[in-house]
Design a protein around this motif. Sequence first.
Motif, PDB file in Angstrom:
ATOM      1  N   ARG A  92       0.864  -1.176   0.000  1.00 22.82           N
ATOM      2  CA  ARG A  92       0.000   0.000   0.000  1.00 22.82           C
ATOM      3  C   ARG A  92       0.908   1.235   0.000  1.00 22.82           C
ATOM      4  O   ARG A  92       1.430   1.619   1.052  1.00 22.82           O
ATOM      5  CB  ARG A  92      -0.934  -0.019   1.209  1.00 22.82           C
ATOM      6  CG  ARG A  92      -1.751  -1.305   1.279  1.00 22.82           C
ATOM      7  CD  ARG A  92      -2.673  -1.374   2.474  1.00 22.82           C
ATOM      8  NE  ARG A  92      -1.972  -1.424   3.762  1.00 22.82           N
ATOM      9  CZ  ARG A  92      -1.442  -2.512   4.280  1.00 22.82           C
ATOM     10  NH1 ARG A  92      -1.494  -3.675   3.624  1.00 22.82           N
ATOM     11  NH2 ARG A  92      -0.846  -2.483   5.468  1.00 22.82           N
ATOM     12  N   ILE A  93       1.110   1.815  -1.172  1.00 24.26           N
ATOM     13  CA  ILE A  93       2.100   2.875  -1.348  1.00 24.26           C
ATOM     14  C   ILE A  93       1.419   4.239  -1.258  1.00 24.26           C
ATOM     15  O   ILE A  93       0.606   4.598  -2.106  1.00 24.26           O
ATOM     16  CB  ILE A  93       2.819   2.751  -2.704  1.00 24.26           C
ATOM     17  CG1 ILE A  93       3.446   1.355  -2.848  1.00 24.26           C
ATOM     18  CG2 ILE A  93       3.879   3.832  -2.852  1.00 24.26           C
ATOM     19  CD1 ILE A  93       4.057   1.095  -4.219  1.00 24.26           C
ATOM     20  N   GLY A  94       1.745   4.988  -0.215  1.00 24.68           N
ATOM     21  CA  GLY A  94       1.242   6.344  -0.067  1.00 24.68           C
ATOM     22  C   GLY A  94       2.241   7.329  -0.633  1.00 24.68           C
ATOM     23  O   GLY A  94       3.421   7.300  -0.291  1.00 24.68           O
ATOM     24  N   VAL A  95       1.767   8.208  -1.513  1.00 29.14           N
ATOM     25  CA  VAL A  95       2.620   9.224  -2.137  1.00 29.14           C
ATOM     26  C   VAL A  95       2.095  10.581  -1.682  1.00 29.14           C
ATOM     27  O   VAL A  95       1.024  11.018  -2.117  1.00 29.14           O
ATOM     28  CB  VAL A  95       2.596   9.110  -3.678  1.00 29.14           C
ATOM     29  CG1 VAL A  95       3.571  10.104  -4.308  1.00 29.14           C
ATOM     30  CG2 VAL A  95       2.931   7.691  -4.114  1.00 29.14           C
ATOM     31  N   GLY A  99      -2.022   1.675   9.494  1.00 29.82           N
ATOM     32  CA  GLY A  99      -1.788   0.625   8.506  1.00 29.82           C
ATOM     33  C   GLY A  99      -2.437   0.883   7.161  1.00 29.82           C
ATOM     34  O   GLY A  99      -2.444   0.007   6.297  1.00 29.82           O
ATOM     35  N   TRP A 100      -2.974   2.086   6.971  1.00 28.27           N
ATOM     36  CA  TRP A 100      -3.600   2.404   5.685  1.00 28.27           C
ATOM     37  C   TRP A 100      -2.567   2.405   4.562  1.00 28.27           C
ATOM     38  O   TRP A 100      -2.890   2.140   3.411  1.00 28.27           O
ATOM     39  CB  TRP A 100      -4.304   3.761   5.776  1.00 28.27           C
ATOM     40  CG  TRP A 100      -5.348   3.807   6.837  1.00 28.27           C
ATOM     41  CD1 TRP A 100      -5.221   4.321   8.102  1.00 28.27           C
ATOM     42  CD2 TRP A 100      -6.679   3.284   6.771  1.00 28.27           C
ATOM     43  NE1 TRP A 100      -6.384   4.152   8.806  1.00 28.27           N
ATOM     44  CE2 TRP A 100      -7.298   3.526   8.016  1.00 28.27           C
ATOM     45  CE3 TRP A 100      -7.399   2.645   5.760  1.00 28.27           C
ATOM     46  CZ2 TRP A 100      -8.606   3.141   8.281  1.00 28.27           C
ATOM     47  CZ3 TRP A 100      -8.710   2.251   6.026  1.00 28.27           C
ATOM     48  CH2 TRP A 100      -9.299   2.502   7.268  1.00 28.27           C
ATOM     49  N   ILE A 101      -1.330   2.735   4.905  1.00 26.85           N
ATOM     50  CA  ILE A 101      -0.210   2.591   3.985  1.00 26.85           C
ATOM     51  C   ILE A 101       0.878   1.791   4.703  1.00 26.85           C
ATOM     52  O   ILE A 101       0.949   1.820   5.929  1.00 26.85           O
ATOM     53  CB  ILE A 101       0.367   3.946   3.528  1.00 26.85           C
ATOM     54  CG1 ILE A 101       0.907   4.742   4.725  1.00 26.85           C
ATOM     55  CG2 ILE A 101      -0.678   4.765   2.761  1.00 26.85           C
ATOM     56  CD1 ILE A 101       1.703   5.981   4.366  1.00 26.85           C
ATOM     57  N   VAL A 142       6.258   7.350   0.094  1.00 20.92           N
ATOM     58  CA  VAL A 142       7.141   8.163  -0.747  1.00 20.92           C
ATOM     59  C   VAL A 142       6.858   9.615  -0.403  1.00 20.92           C
ATOM     60  O   VAL A 142       5.724  10.088  -0.551  1.00 20.92           O
ATOM     61  CB  VAL A 142       6.898   7.909  -2.251  1.00 20.92           C
ATOM     62  CG1 VAL A 142       7.845   8.777  -3.090  1.00 20.92           C
ATOM     63  CG2 VAL A 142       7.084   6.438  -2.595  1.00 20.92           C
ATOM     64  N   THR A 143       7.875  10.325   0.067  1.00 16.26           N
ATOM     65  CA  THR A 143       7.691  11.716   0.476  1.00 16.26           C
ATOM     66  C   THR A 143       8.953  12.515   0.169  1.00 16.26           C
ATOM     67  O   THR A 143       9.874  12.012  -0.473  1.00 16.26           O
ATOM     68  CB  THR A 143       7.304  11.790   1.967  1.00 16.26           C
ATOM     69  OG1 THR A 143       6.853  13.109   2.276  1.00 16.26           O
ATOM     70  CG2 THR A 143       8.462  11.408   2.870  1.00 16.26           C
TER      71      THR A 143
END
Length: 323
Positions: free
Chosen positions: A286-289, A306-308, A312-313
Motif C-alpha cells: 500500500r504505497i502512499g505518495v 496501517g492504511w499505507i 514516498v515523500t
Amino acid sequence: MTEPSNGTHQPQRGRLALLIKAARMYHEEGIRQPEIAERLNLSQSRVSRLLKDAQRLGVVRTTVVTPPGFFSELEQAIAAELGLRDVVVSEAASDDDAGVLSAIGAAAASYFESTLASGERVGISSRSASLLAMVESLAPIVAGSAEVVVQTLGAVGNPTMRAQATRLTDRLAQLTGADPIYLAAPGVVANRDVRDGLLADPYIADAAAAWRTLSVVLTGIGAATPLRTSWGAALPQADIDRLSSMHAVGDVCLNFFDGNGAPVDGDLRNRVIGIGADDLLAVPRRIGVAGGAPKVDAIRAAARGGWINILVTDNYTARRLLA
C-alpha cells in the motif's frame, strides 16, 4: 626482576601482522587473492581466512557513504518510527507545493518502476495531485508489465478532477502494458441506496471485485487542517464539518481516520463508491505518495493505522514526521 616471556604472544602478533598486510594489499592496493598468496607464500585458502578474520576482528570495517541527495538514514528512522515496510525520501528543490510535487512524483515513478513485478495487479486512486505527478514522470515499463490497473475510487470534485480519474488509470495502464479497469461512477453519492444501486451495475461490480485481487495500490493521502483541507473540492461542507466533529485528520481513498489512524465511522462512508477498508488493508503493498507541511499529521496517522505500509515523500516532510 622481569618475568621471562613464555613467547605465546609472539605467534599471535605475527599472525596479526600478516593479517593486516594481506588486508592492506587486498582492500587498499586492489591486489587479488591469488597474487597475495604468491607474494606472501601462502595458500589461497589461508589468504581467504585472513581476510575474513580481518573483518571479524574489526581491522577492516565496511562503511556505506551516502551521496548527496539520498536520505537512507532518514528513511530508516521514519520506517522504524512509523512501522512502515519501506520509505523513500526525495530531495525537493523547495518546500512549497510545486517543489514537493515535482520531487515526490519523480521519486514515486522511479520506485514504482524498480519494484513492479511481472503480472502485478495495480490499484490507483483517482484523487491525488501526487499520483498525477508520478504518472507524468513515469516512462513506459518494458520489463515486467502489469496485468491490470484498477481505479479504486470514483470520480470526485469539479469536472477537471473527474476527468483526471480516468486519465490516471488509462495512462498508468498504457505505461505498464496492463489492461485498465475503470470505475465509471461518482466517488460520493446522495445516499446508501444510490451507492448500492450503482454497485449492482456489471461494469462497476467488475471493478469492485478486482479490488479484492490487488497486489499493490497507489494512493495519495487526503488531509484536513485548520488552515487547509484537501476535502473541499470533493465533499460538501456539511460532510467536512461532520468529519471535523469526529476528529478526522486524513483519508486514503475516502476511508477516513483520526490522529491515531483509527477509522472514523459515519454516514459518509456508506455513500462512497471506492475501495473499502477491508479490501484496502488486504493489499500487500500500500504505497502512499504524499508530502507538504499540511499533510504531516495525516501521513503519520495513515502509517499508524496501517492504511499505507510504504511511503514516498520529500525531505522537508520527512524531517517534520520525526520532529
